[in-house]
Design a protein around this motif. Structure first.
Motif, mmCIF file in Angstrom:
data_model
loop_
_atom_site.group_PDB
_atom_site.id
_atom_site.type_symbol
_atom_site.label_atom_id
_atom_site.label_comp_id
_atom_site.label_asym_id
_atom_site.label_seq_id
_atom_site.Cartn_x
_atom_site.Cartn_y
_atom_site.Cartn_z
ATOM 1 N N ALA A 89 0.821 -1.217 0.000
ATOM 2 C CA ALA A 89 0.000 0.000 0.000
ATOM 3 C C ALA A 89 0.851 1.262 0.000
ATOM 4 N N ASP A 90 1.974 1.224 0.693
ATOM 5 C CA ASP A 90 2.876 2.387 0.765
ATOM 6 C C ASP A 90 4.284 1.872 0.504
ATOM 7 N N PRO A 91 4.643 1.655 -0.767
ATOM 8 C CA PRO A 91 5.893 0.943 -1.090
ATOM 9 C C PRO A 91 7.151 1.727 -0.730
ATOM 10 N N VAL A 92 8.183 0.982 -0.384
ATOM 11 C CA VAL A 92 9.503 1.564 -0.130
ATOM 12 C C VAL A 92 10.113 2.005 -1.455
ATOM 13 N N VAL A 93 10.721 3.186 -1.458
ATOM 14 C CA VAL A 93 11.393 3.719 -2.641
ATOM 15 C C VAL A 93 12.892 3.679 -2.398
ATOM 16 N N ALA A 94 13.610 3.032 -3.290
ATOM 17 C CA ALA A 94 15.062 2.899 -3.123
ATOM 18 C C ALA A 94 15.735 4.273 -3.121
ATOM 19 N N ASN A 95 16.696 4.439 -2.211
ATOM 20 C CA ASN A 95 17.520 5.663 -2.160
ATOM 21 C C ASN A 95 16.692 6.935 -1.994
ATOM 22 N N LEU A 96 15.546 6.833 -1.317
ATOM 23 C CA LEU A 96 14.664 7.992 -1.219
ATOM 24 C C LEU A 96 15.307 9.175 -0.483
ATOM 25 N N PRO A 97 16.045 8.974 0.614
ATOM 26 C CA PRO A 97 16.672 10.142 1.255
ATOM 27 C C PRO A 97 17.605 10.894 0.308
ATOM 28 N N ARG A 98 18.392 10.160 -0.465
ATOM 29 C CA ARG A 98 19.313 10.819 -1.399
ATOM 30 C C ARG A 98 18.556 11.570 -2.483
ATOM 31 N N VAL A 99 17.501 10.935 -3.025
ATOM 32 C CA VAL A 99 16.705 11.576 -4.069
ATOM 33 C C VAL A 99 16.035 12.843 -3.529
ATOM 34 N N ALA A 100 15.478 12.749 -2.316
ATOM 35 C CA ALA A 100 14.784 13.895 -1.728
ATOM 36 C C ALA A 100 15.744 15.032 -1.419
ATOM 37 N N ARG A 101 16.918 14.726 -0.881
ATOM 38 C CA ARG A 101 17.886 15.775 -0.574
ATOM 39 C C ARG A 101 18.380 16.441 -1.858
ATOM 40 N N ALA A 102 18.579 15.655 -2.911
ATOM 41 C CA ALA A 102 18.999 16.231 -4.187
ATOM 42 C C ALA A 102 17.939 17.190 -4.723
ATOM 43 N N GLU A 134 17.260 14.688 10.298
ATOM 44 C CA GLU A 134 17.195 13.302 10.767
ATOM 45 C C GLU A 134 16.013 12.573 10.150
ATOM 46 N N ARG A 135 14.895 13.239 10.087
ATOM 47 C CA ARG A 135 13.722 12.606 9.459
ATOM 48 C C ARG A 135 13.969 12.353 7.969
ATOM 49 N N LEU A 136 14.614 13.317 7.320
ATOM 50 C CA LEU A 136 14.891 13.153 5.890
ATOM 51 C C LEU A 136 15.798 11.948 5.654
ATOM 52 N N ALA A 137 16.792 11.771 6.517
ATOM 53 C CA ALA A 137 17.728 10.658 6.359
ATOM 54 C C ALA A 137 17.063 9.306 6.596
ATOM 55 N N ALA A 138 15.912 9.314 7.272
ATOM 56 C CA ALA A 138 15.263 8.057 7.641
ATOM 57 C C ALA A 138 14.069 7.698 6.764
ATOM 58 N N ARG A 140 11.623 6.265 4.069
ATOM 59 C CA ARG A 140 11.681 5.073 3.218
ATOM 60 C C ARG A 140 10.549 5.048 2.208
ATOM 61 N N THR A 141 9.443 5.735 2.493
ATOM 62 C CA THR A 141 8.286 5.691 1.603
ATOM 63 C C THR A 141 7.841 7.107 1.253
ATOM 64 N N GLU A 142 7.033 7.193 0.198
ATOM 65 C CA GLU A 142 6.521 8.509 -0.203
ATOM 66 C C GLU A 142 5.587 9.095 0.853
ATOM 67 N N ARG A 143 4.885 8.253 1.580
ATOM 68 C CA ARG A 143 4.032 8.780 2.643
ATOM 69 C C ARG A 143 4.867 9.491 3.705
ATOM 70 N N GLU A 144 5.965 8.863 4.124
ATOM 71 C CA GLU A 144 6.840 9.492 5.117
ATOM 72 C C GLU A 144 7.434 10.798 4.596
ATOM 73 N N LEU A 145 7.838 10.796 3.324
ATOM 74 C CA LEU A 145 8.408 12.013 2.748
ATOM 75 C C LEU A 145 7.353 13.094 2.618
ATOM 76 N N SER A 146 6.148 12.717 2.221
ATOM 77 C CA SER A 146 5.056 13.682 2.109
ATOM 78 C C SER A 146 4.761 14.331 3.450
ATOM 79 N N GLU A 147 4.719 13.518 4.517
ATOM 80 C CA GLU A 147 4.453 14.059 5.848
ATOM 81 C C GLU A 147 5.573 15.005 6.294
ATOM 82 N N LEU A 148 6.805 14.688 5.934
ATOM 83 C CA LEU A 148 7.923 15.573 6.258
ATOM 84 C C LEU A 148 7.778 16.913 5.540
#
Length: 364
Positions: A89-102, A134-138, A140-148
């Motif tokens: 339902a909320d899939p893990v995205v590979a390398n998401l912290p790196r992609v988001a920081r970029a 710290e949250r950005l580094a942790a 794993r999913t788009e839901r977590e990134l969206s909430e951040l």
């Protein structure tokens, strides 16, 4: 999301709003819900956890949207789920912290924001006690990134500036549906919204409901499901419109990008896009002036465009030039440009992968 994906998201939102205003036709009598759930569960791969739960959410979406629960529709939905998330339902995205920081650094650079200010903003405490960094580094999913991002936009001036008050996460859930599309398609949603429509997209039930609406919630002229799968990736009617562009090229000799985009959004009449310019060269043969051509192309996001005077006449000229019938649908030539994608992929790759899964489901 590149500029083209942003345009498509806006177009989907408008289409969904128009669809929401229309009255859905009464659904023909179908099998009992329990039978539909059993058939869906039977076709979900045996390795998937909670097949009955997935089947129930899909059946509810079919019933609420008056979509026939036939085998073809069931397998189309299951094929997209398997391709987009592998039944998560909320899939893990590979390398998401790196992609988001970029992405944050890219936006800061475009706005000429010094890196020191970005780093300082990420050191601030967020609502859960951790720093934003710290949250950005942790994540794993788009839901977590969206909430951040929502937290940063609401509480940190730098966040509002970097993201222009708009959450950069624009797709999510088991079917990776556009959140803008979901927001415009919320009328008739059969559940009590927990939080927001954005939150619902990241739930299993919401991701399935809105994904099914995007995949099956419109009529098409297609005879093969692969073109509907291409539309799921490229936008409604992109496969029909790419075939029209190919016909324009045949009739005019002008090479066009076969991407399904018939008009440049907001282009004034005296500065048309490439497809519109090419069609205008046929104006004498078509018996249509520039304004009539523009009005016809503006219906490229509707089913009846394919039966309109412009499409009919262009295909007539093209088939006379080619001396053979031409297809009315083709997979658009689009390179996928999401920051989540680390290799060169295309809409054709997506559509063909989903179509293979669809055919496997039909055989199951």
């Amino acid at each position: 999301m590149g500029w083209r994906r942003a345009v498509l998201a806006g177009a989907w939102l408008l289409l969904a709003a128009l669809a929401g205003c229309a009255t859905r036709p009464a659904a023909p009598p179908g099998p009992p819900p329990a039978d539909t759930r059993a058939e869906i569960a039977r076709r979900i791969p045996a390795r998937v956890d909670d097949r009955s739960g997935w089947a129930n959410d899909i059946q509810v979406a079919f019933a609420a949207q008056r979509i026939a629960p036939n085998v073809e529709n069931i397998c189309a939905v299951l094929a997209v789920i398997e391709q987009e998330s592998g039944y998560v339902a909320d899939p893990v995205v590979a390398n998401l912290p790196r992609v988001a920081r970029a992405e944050i650094d890219r936006r800061a650079s475009a706005l000429h924001v010094p890196q020191l200010l970005v780093d300082a903003a990420l050191r601030l405490s967020s609502t859960d006690g951790r720093s934003y960094g710290e949250r950005l580094a942790a994540v794993r999913t788009e839901r977590e990134l969206s909430e951040l991002y929502e937290d940063m936009i609401g509480r940190v001036p730098m966040g509002g500036r970097l993201f222009s008050g708009r959450n950069p996460v624009q797709t999510g859930g088991a079917m990776q549906v556009s959140i803008g599309f979901a927001a415009a398609s919320a009328q008739g949603y059969p559940y009590t919204v927990q939080g927001s429509i954005r939150d619902e997209v990241f739930s299993r039930r919401g991701g399935l409901y809105f994904g099914i609406a995007h995949l099956l919630g419109y009529e098409t002229p297609y005879t093969r499901k692969v073109h509907r799968f291409a539309d799921y990736n490229a936008g409604w009617y992109a496969s029909r419109n790419a075939a029209f562009q190919a016909a324009v090229t045949e009739a005019t000799g002008i090479a066009l990008a076969l991407d399904g985009d018939l008009l440049v959004p907001g282009a004034p009449l005296d500065r048309p896009g490439s497809t519109e310019r090419a069609v205008r060269t046929l104006s004498p043969q078509l018996g249509l002036d520039e304004r009539a051509i523009r009005r016809a192309l503006e219906r490229g996001d509707r089913l009846d465009f394919g039966d309109g005077d412009l499409s009919t006449r262009v295909f007539g000229l093209a088939e006379a030039a080619a001396r053979r019938p031409l297809p009315r649908a083709r997979i658009p030539d689009i390179r996928l440009d999401s920051p989540k994608i680390t290799r060169e992929l295309t809409t054709a790759w997506f559509a063909e992968r989903v179509d293979a899964r669809y055919r496997d489901c039909l055989r199951r």
